[in-house]
Scaffold this motif. Structure first.
Motif, PDB file in Angstrom:
ATOM      1  N   UNK A  71      -3.602  -1.844   2.863  1.00 21.14           N
ATOM      2  CA  UNK A  71      -3.202  -3.118   2.265  1.00 21.14           C
ATOM      3  C   UNK A  71      -4.145  -3.586   1.166  1.00 21.14           C
ATOM      4  N   UNK A  72      -5.402  -3.162   1.221  1.00 22.11           N
ATOM      5  CA  UNK A  72      -6.352  -3.607   0.202  1.00 22.11           C
ATOM      6  C   UNK A  72      -5.975  -3.099  -1.188  1.00 22.11           C
ATOM      7  N   UNK A  73      -5.192  -2.019  -1.239  1.00 20.34           N
ATOM      8  CA  UNK A  73      -4.776  -1.472  -2.523  1.00 20.34           C
ATOM      9  C   UNK A  73      -3.833  -2.423  -3.242  1.00 20.34           C
ATOM     10  N   UNK A  74      -3.096  -3.264  -2.483  1.00 25.27           N
ATOM     11  CA  UNK A  74      -2.109  -4.158  -3.068  1.00 25.27           C
ATOM     12  C   UNK A  74      -2.503  -5.632  -2.985  1.00 25.27           C
ATOM     13  N   UNK A  75      -3.541  -5.942  -2.232  1.00 25.71           N
ATOM     14  CA  UNK A  75      -3.910  -7.332  -2.012  1.00 25.71           C
ATOM     15  C   UNK A  75      -4.437  -7.966  -3.298  1.00 25.71           C
ATOM     16  N   UNK A  76      -3.833  -9.088  -3.666  1.00 22.92           N
ATOM     17  CA  UNK A  76      -4.288  -9.800  -4.863  1.00 22.92           C
ATOM     18  C   UNK A  76      -3.874 -11.258  -4.767  1.00 22.92           C
ATOM     19  N   UNK A  91      13.354 -10.668  -0.163  1.00 21.69           N
ATOM     20  CA  UNK A  91      13.771  -9.824   0.955  1.00 21.69           C
ATOM     21  C   UNK A  91      12.592  -9.158   1.652  1.00 21.69           C
ATOM     22  N   UNK A  92      11.412  -9.221   1.039  1.00 23.33           N
ATOM     23  CA  UNK A  92      10.206  -8.599   1.620  1.00 23.33           C
ATOM     24  C   UNK A  92       9.272  -9.630   2.235  1.00 23.33           C
ATOM     25  N   UNK A  93       9.727 -10.888   2.325  1.00 18.78           N
ATOM     26  CA  UNK A  93       8.911 -11.993   2.838  1.00 18.78           C
ATOM     27  C   UNK A  93       7.711 -12.278   1.950  1.00 18.78           C
ATOM     28  N   UNK A 115       7.962  -3.871  -1.741  1.00 15.68           N
ATOM     29  CA  UNK A 115       7.803  -4.641  -0.503  1.00 15.68           C
ATOM     30  C   UNK A 115       6.343  -4.789  -0.077  1.00 15.68           C
ATOM     31  N   UNK A 116       5.558  -3.737  -0.270  1.00 17.88           N
ATOM     32  CA  UNK A 116       4.143  -3.803   0.118  1.00 17.88           C
ATOM     33  C   UNK A 116       3.370  -4.726  -0.812  1.00 17.88           C
ATOM     34  N   UNK A 174       0.229   0.551 -12.544  1.00 16.06           N
ATOM     35  CA  UNK A 174       1.349   1.401 -12.942  1.00 16.06           C
ATOM     36  C   UNK A 174       2.671   0.718 -12.608  1.00 16.06           C
ATOM     37  N   UNK A 175       3.549   0.607 -13.585  1.00 18.34           N
ATOM     38  CA  UNK A 175       4.841  -0.023 -13.358  1.00 18.34           C
ATOM     39  C   UNK A 175       5.672   0.735 -12.327  1.00 18.34           C
ATOM     40  N   UNK A 176       5.570   2.045 -12.329  1.00 20.40           N
ATOM     41  CA  UNK A 176       6.319   2.840 -11.365  1.00 20.40           C
ATOM     42  C   UNK A 176       5.871   2.541  -9.940  1.00 20.40           C
ATOM     43  N   UNK A 177       4.590   2.236  -9.771  1.00 20.35           N
ATOM     44  CA  UNK A 177       4.085   1.890  -8.448  1.00 20.35           C
ATOM     45  C   UNK A 177       4.773   0.633  -7.940  1.00 20.35           C
ATOM     46  N   UNK A 178       5.008  -0.315  -8.834  1.00 16.66           N
ATOM     47  CA  UNK A 178       5.689  -1.544  -8.428  1.00 16.66           C
ATOM     48  C   UNK A 178       7.101  -1.248  -7.957  1.00 16.66           C
ATOM     49  N   UNK A 179       7.790  -0.371  -8.673  1.00 16.06           N
ATOM     50  CA  UNK A 179       9.169  -0.053  -8.300  1.00 16.06           C
ATOM     51  C   UNK A 179       9.230   0.645  -6.946  1.00 16.06           C
ATOM     52  N   UNK A 180       8.246   1.502  -6.660  1.00 12.73           N
ATOM     53  CA  UNK A 180       8.242   2.259  -5.411  1.00 12.73           C
ATOM     54  C   UNK A 180       7.697   1.463  -4.235  1.00 12.73           C
TER      55      UNK A 180
END
Length: 250
Positions: free
Chosen positions: A7-12, A178-180, A148-149, A139-145
């Motif tokens: 989760x730390x990879x996406x936490x902001x 939809x991902x809360x 939810x995370x 990376x924009x592609x990371x957002x698309x994939x």
């Protein structure tokens, strides 16, 4: 959501999905230096854009242009509408004016948020090489994939809709709800029409700053709003529900 991840990879504190492109990255447009438009025409367009980005309450930019500007555009920056269903005003708005306004809008608002000391980690998911001291481009592609995370681990998910969306709700806003995730978005009329409970919306840059600051410091309210929107989307805005609605009309 069940996959193992760090989760730390996406936490902001704030995340934004949406390109912020410089004018040099756009296709030829009326404000570029390599066209024959008069300086007075470009200056008028710059003034209109400076007003437009501050709020979404104004009519399309093409509706504010005097005859002498239209005359210069048609001569110095003509467009080919052969085979197109668009009229010339819509074509200029859709392909030239709205993209420039959108990127100015996003850059100014996002940079303004980055100047607030309370927001320490700000992620921008964009295909452009946008650079800022405090904003980290991902990376924009990371957002698309991994949306939810990202949505679940961002304190605030900011959506600044492209100006070509007149009323609609962007796909990434639906996915955040939809991902809360907690969604902060510019006001769009479809939120009022489709949803009895709405995300936190703003109309002006001042309202964006105040609401971002407030909800950043009120976790319980953020989670309550995110949960209500998740329940609303899950119950009434699935593909199945939309298909039933379309078939009933047919």
């Amino acid at each position: 959501m069940k996959q193992d991840y760090d989760p730390s990879h996406f936490t902001c504190d704030v995340s934004l999905f949406g390109n912020i492109l410089s004018r040099s990255e756009l296709s030829p447009h009326p404000l570029s230096t390599d066209n024959a438009l008069k300086d007075s025409t470009k200056g008028y367009l710059e003034g209109c854009i400076a007003c437009q980005y501050q709020a979404r309450l104004f009519p399309p930019l093409s509706e504010n242009l005097p005859d002498y500007v239209w005359e210069d555009l048609c001569v110095g920056f003509p467009v080919n509408l052969k085979g197109s269903l668009e009229n010339i005003a819509h074509y200029y708005d859709h392909n030239y004016f709205n993209p420039v306004i959108t990127y100015v809008d996003r850059e100014i608002h996002f940079n303004t948020l980055s100047e607030q000391k309370r927001f320490q980690t700000i992620y921008l998911y964009s295909r452009s090489g946008f650079s800022s001291e405090k904003i980290t481009q991902r990376n924009q592609e990371e957002y698309k994939d991994k949306l939810p995370l990202i949505a679940r681990n961002s304190t605030i998910n900011l959506v600044i809709t492209h100006r070509n969306y007149k009323t609609g709700i962007p796909a990434n806003a639906w996915e955040i709800m939809a991902s809360k995730g907690f969604l902060l978005s510019n006001s769009q009329s479809d939120y009022q029409i489709l949803m009895p409970c709405k995300p936190v919306l703003y109309k002006t840059d001042r309202e964006l700053l105040s609401k971002a600051a407030y909800y950043y410091h009120h976790e319980a309210e953020r989670k309550e709003i995110a949960e209500e929107l998740y329940q609303e989307v899950s119950a009434h805005h699935t593909y199945e529900e939309r298909l039933k609605e379309m078939l009933s009309v047919l």
